[in-house]
Design a protein around this motif. Structure first.
Motif, short mmCIF file in Angstrom:
data_model
loop_
_atom_site.label_atom_id
_atom_site.label_comp_id
_atom_site.label_asym_id
_atom_site.label_seq_id
_atom_site.Cartn_x
_atom_site.Cartn_y
_atom_site.Cartn_z
N CYS A 150 5.98 19.65 91.74
CA CYS A 150 5.52 20.84 92.49
C CYS A 150 6.41 21.02 93.71
N THR A 151 7.72 21.01 93.47
CA THR A 151 8.66 20.98 94.60
C THR A 151 9.23 22.36 94.95
N SER A 152 8.67 23.40 94.37
CA SER A 152 9.01 24.79 94.68
C SER A 152 10.19 25.33 93.87
C1 LIG Z 1 9.40 34.06 103.84
C2 LIG Z 1 8.52 33.79 102.65
C3 LIG Z 1 7.44 34.64 102.38
C4 LIG Z 1 6.61 34.40 101.28
N1 LIG Z 1 5.58 35.27 101.04
C5 LIG Z 1 4.80 35.06 99.96
C6 LIG Z 1 3.70 35.95 99.68
O1 LIG Z 1 3.43 36.89 100.40
N2 LIG Z 1 2.96 35.70 98.57
C7 LIG Z 1 3.21 34.65 97.73
O2 LIG Z 1 2.49 34.45 96.75
N3 LIG Z 1 4.25 33.82 97.97
C8 LIG Z 1 5.03 34.00 99.05
N4 LIG Z 1 6.07 33.13 99.29
C9 LIG Z 1 6.40 32.09 98.29
C10 LIG Z 1 5.83 30.71 98.56
O3 LIG Z 1 6.84 29.90 98.10
C11 LIG Z 1 4.51 30.51 97.80
O4 LIG Z 1 3.51 31.26 98.44
C12 LIG Z 1 3.93 29.09 97.70
O5 LIG Z 1 3.29 28.70 98.86
C13 LIG Z 1 4.85 28.06 97.11
O6 LIG Z 1 4.12 26.84 96.95
P1 LIG Z 1 4.77 25.57 96.29
O7 LIG Z 1 3.76 24.49 96.42
O8 LIG Z 1 5.25 25.92 94.93
O9 LIG Z 1 6.08 25.26 97.14
P2 LIG Z 1 6.19 24.78 98.67
O10 LIG Z 1 5.19 25.47 99.51
O11 LIG Z 1 7.62 24.93 99.03
O12 LIG Z 1 5.82 23.23 98.61
C14 LIG Z 1 6.65 22.26 98.04
C15 LIG Z 1 6.34 20.94 98.74
O13 LIG Z 1 7.02 19.90 98.07
C16 LIG Z 1 7.54 18.99 99.02
N5 LIG Z 1 8.66 18.31 98.38
C17 LIG Z 1 9.78 18.87 97.86
N6 LIG Z 1 10.56 17.93 97.29
C18 LIG Z 1 9.92 16.76 97.46
C19 LIG Z 1 10.22 15.43 97.09
N7 LIG Z 1 11.35 15.14 96.42
N8 LIG Z 1 9.36 14.43 97.42
C20 LIG Z 1 8.20 14.72 98.09
N9 LIG Z 1 7.87 15.97 98.47
C21 LIG Z 1 8.70 16.98 98.16
C22 LIG Z 1 7.93 19.88 100.19
O14 LIG Z 1 8.04 19.14 101.40
C23 LIG Z 1 6.79 20.89 100.18
O15 LIG Z 1 5.72 20.47 101.00
C24 LIG Z 1 6.88 33.32 100.41
C25 LIG Z 1 7.95 32.45 100.69
C26 LIG Z 1 8.75 32.68 101.80
C27 LIG Z 1 9.89 31.74 102.06
#
Ligand SMILES: Cc1cc2nc3c(=O)[nH]c(=O)nc-3n(C[C@H](O)[C@H](O)[C@H](O)COP(=O)(O)OP(=O)(O)OC[C@H]3O[C@@H](n4cnc5c(N)ncnc54)[C@H](O)[C@@H]3O)c2cc1C
Length: 402
Positions: free
Chosen positions: A148-150
């Motif tokens: 779940c690292t984005s």
């Molecule tokens: C400016 C901006 C505006 C946005 N607006 C919206 C919006 O309006 N609506 C929407 O739906 N989405 C929006 N997004 C997209 C946003 O990415 C998603 O909302 C969502 O929160 C992504 O969640 P995630 O858990 O997939 O990734 P992230 O929130 O990036 O979480 C990934 C986590 O993994 C951790 N991680 C990564 N690699 C490792 C590793 N090797 N070991 C341990 N930990 C690790 C990181 O530290 C982080 O905490 C926006 C993004 C940006 C940048």
């Protein structure tokens, strides 16, 4: 029931949190979530500087471009009093409240960076190499892994002739925080998708000369439709989109292009409203363009020491800064590329979850590592539920076979 199977979840952003919960809901899976930062919430944890290894990041004034109805958890809506579109503080608070309500934090190990994921020798377990905050390395074994690292992991800047010679500031959008440092400057924002539009708009109107360079046309859409519905409810729910013609009509109703001619703005948006066109969700961009506070330019041909030449031959001299809102490359750095890509470089990810080139792809899931049209969170939640159910089914099958 046999002993629970251990699931490693990497990342405690929204995708990691919904994955912890989905595992807990499938009695038989025991989640351990590794988060390299000291807080949960992922990208919604604003920081003035990029954290080590961080891919995407927020700017200070960011407001979600998806509505509170769509950008939430199915069993945990935003409080009624929250506005339709939320600022970064409210979004983070909502994520924190979700984690607290479902008691998810106790499954997270903070300050632990997963640096590698491998099969162990007999292929029965996953071996995770982990680095703690004192850089101490250790390995741990798990039955399954959810990554779940984005999807926004590796910032992308196209290569342009002469870019290396350009002397001004050049940054990727992930380093942009606020207009202050650009006051009095001439700035080009490259890319007219969501971040490009929003950053150009954030910069405009405060004594900064802002140009936006767009290689492709894009429909500039407001957050709200004229019938009072958020755009994503109008566009991205099945009940709203019954047919392409209905979708086109909806876009037509909401598009700024109807109110303000894209051709006039030089945005090359001569074909109005075709389905599948790029969208820029940005309320003020059309007005800023109309007021001349954002100046539209075409694609960039080349850079020189202090300026830029555009594809149509136009030049801009004395450019102080270029902000590249040019997106991210697909990357899952902690796993082997060959699990995802075949020899020709084509990705194979079943349901955008299970990497098909693995011997047993159902034992490793990618969650929310996919580009979505509209809110990411429902996709993360549904993918995590599918993955957890598949993992449990393997366990039940193994028990039956005994
Ligand atoms: C400016 C901006 C505006 C946005 N607006 C919206 C919006 O309006 N609506 C929407 O739906 N989405 C929006 N997004 C997209 C946003 O990415 C998603 O909302 C969502 O929160 C992504 O969640 P995630 O858990 O997939 O990734 P992230 O929130 O990036 O979480 C990934 C986590 O993994 C951790 N991680 C990564 N690699 C490792 C590793 N090797 N070991 C341990 N930990 C690790 C990181 O530290 C982080 O905490 C926006 C993004 C940006 C940048």
């Amino acid at each position: 029931m046999a002993a629970k199977k251990r699931v490693a979840i990497v990342g405690a952003g929204v995708a990691g949190l919904v994955s912890i919960k989905s595992c807990l809901e499938e009695n038989g899976l025991e989640p351990t979530c590794f988060e390299r930062h000291d807080k949960l919430g992922g990208v919604w944890n604003y920081s003035p500087e990029l954290r080590p290894g961080q891919g995407s990041a927020l700017y200070d004034s960011v407001v979600s471009n998806t509505s509170k109805e769509m950008m939430t958890f199915s069993d945990f809506p935003y409080p009624k009093e929250n506005p339709q579109f939320n600022d970064r503080r409210s979004v983070l608070r909502h994520i924190q409240n979700y984690a607290e309500y479902f008691n998810l934090e106790k499954h997270i190990r903070f300050n632990t960076n997963v640096i590698d994921v491998q099969r162990n020798n007999n292929g029965k377990y996953w071996k995770l190499q982990i680095k703690d905050k004192d850089d101490k390395l250790s390995t741990e074994e798990f039955d399954y892994v959810m990554i779940c690292t984005s999807v926004y992991n590796r910032p992308f800047i196209p290569s342009y002739p002469g870019l290396g010679n350009y002397r001004g500031t050049k940054i990727h959008a992930n380093k942009y925080r606020e207009p202050k440092r650009f006051l009095g400057q001439k700035v080009i924002v490259v890319g007219g998708h969501m971040s490009g539009g929003e950053i150009a708009t954030d910069l405009a109107g405060s004594g900064i000369e802002v140009h936006i360079s767009m290689r492709h046309d894009s429909m500039i859409l407001p957050r709200m439709c004229r019938d009072g519905r958020p755009f994503d409810i109008a566009l991205f729910t099945r009940s709203s989109i019954k047919s392409p013609s209905k979708l086109t009509a909806t876009l037509e109703k909401m598009s700024h292009t109807k109110m303000s001619d894209h051709k006039e703005f030089d945005l090359q948006g001569s074909e109005l409203y075709p389905v599948g066109k790029r969208m820029t969700i940005c309320d003020d961009m059309a007005e800023r363009l109309a007021r001349g506070q954002i100046k539209p330019m075409g694609g960039i041909k080349e850079f020189h020491e202090s300026g830029v030449v555009f594809d149509d031959g136009t030049t801009l001299e004395n450019v102080d800064a270029v902000i590249f809102a040019t997106g991210y490359e697909f990357a899952v750095p902690i796993i082997d590329d060959s699990w995802i890509f075949d020899k020709s470089g084509n990705a194979g990810i079943y349901k955008y979850i299970f990497p098909v080139h693995l011997e047993d792809p159902e034992k490793l899931a990618l969650i929310n590592i996919v580009h979505t049209a509209g809110a990411h969170w429902p996709v993360a939640e549904l993918q995590s539920r599918i993955a957890a159910r598949v993992l449990l089914e393997i366990l039940l099958y193994q028990i039956k076979k005994r």
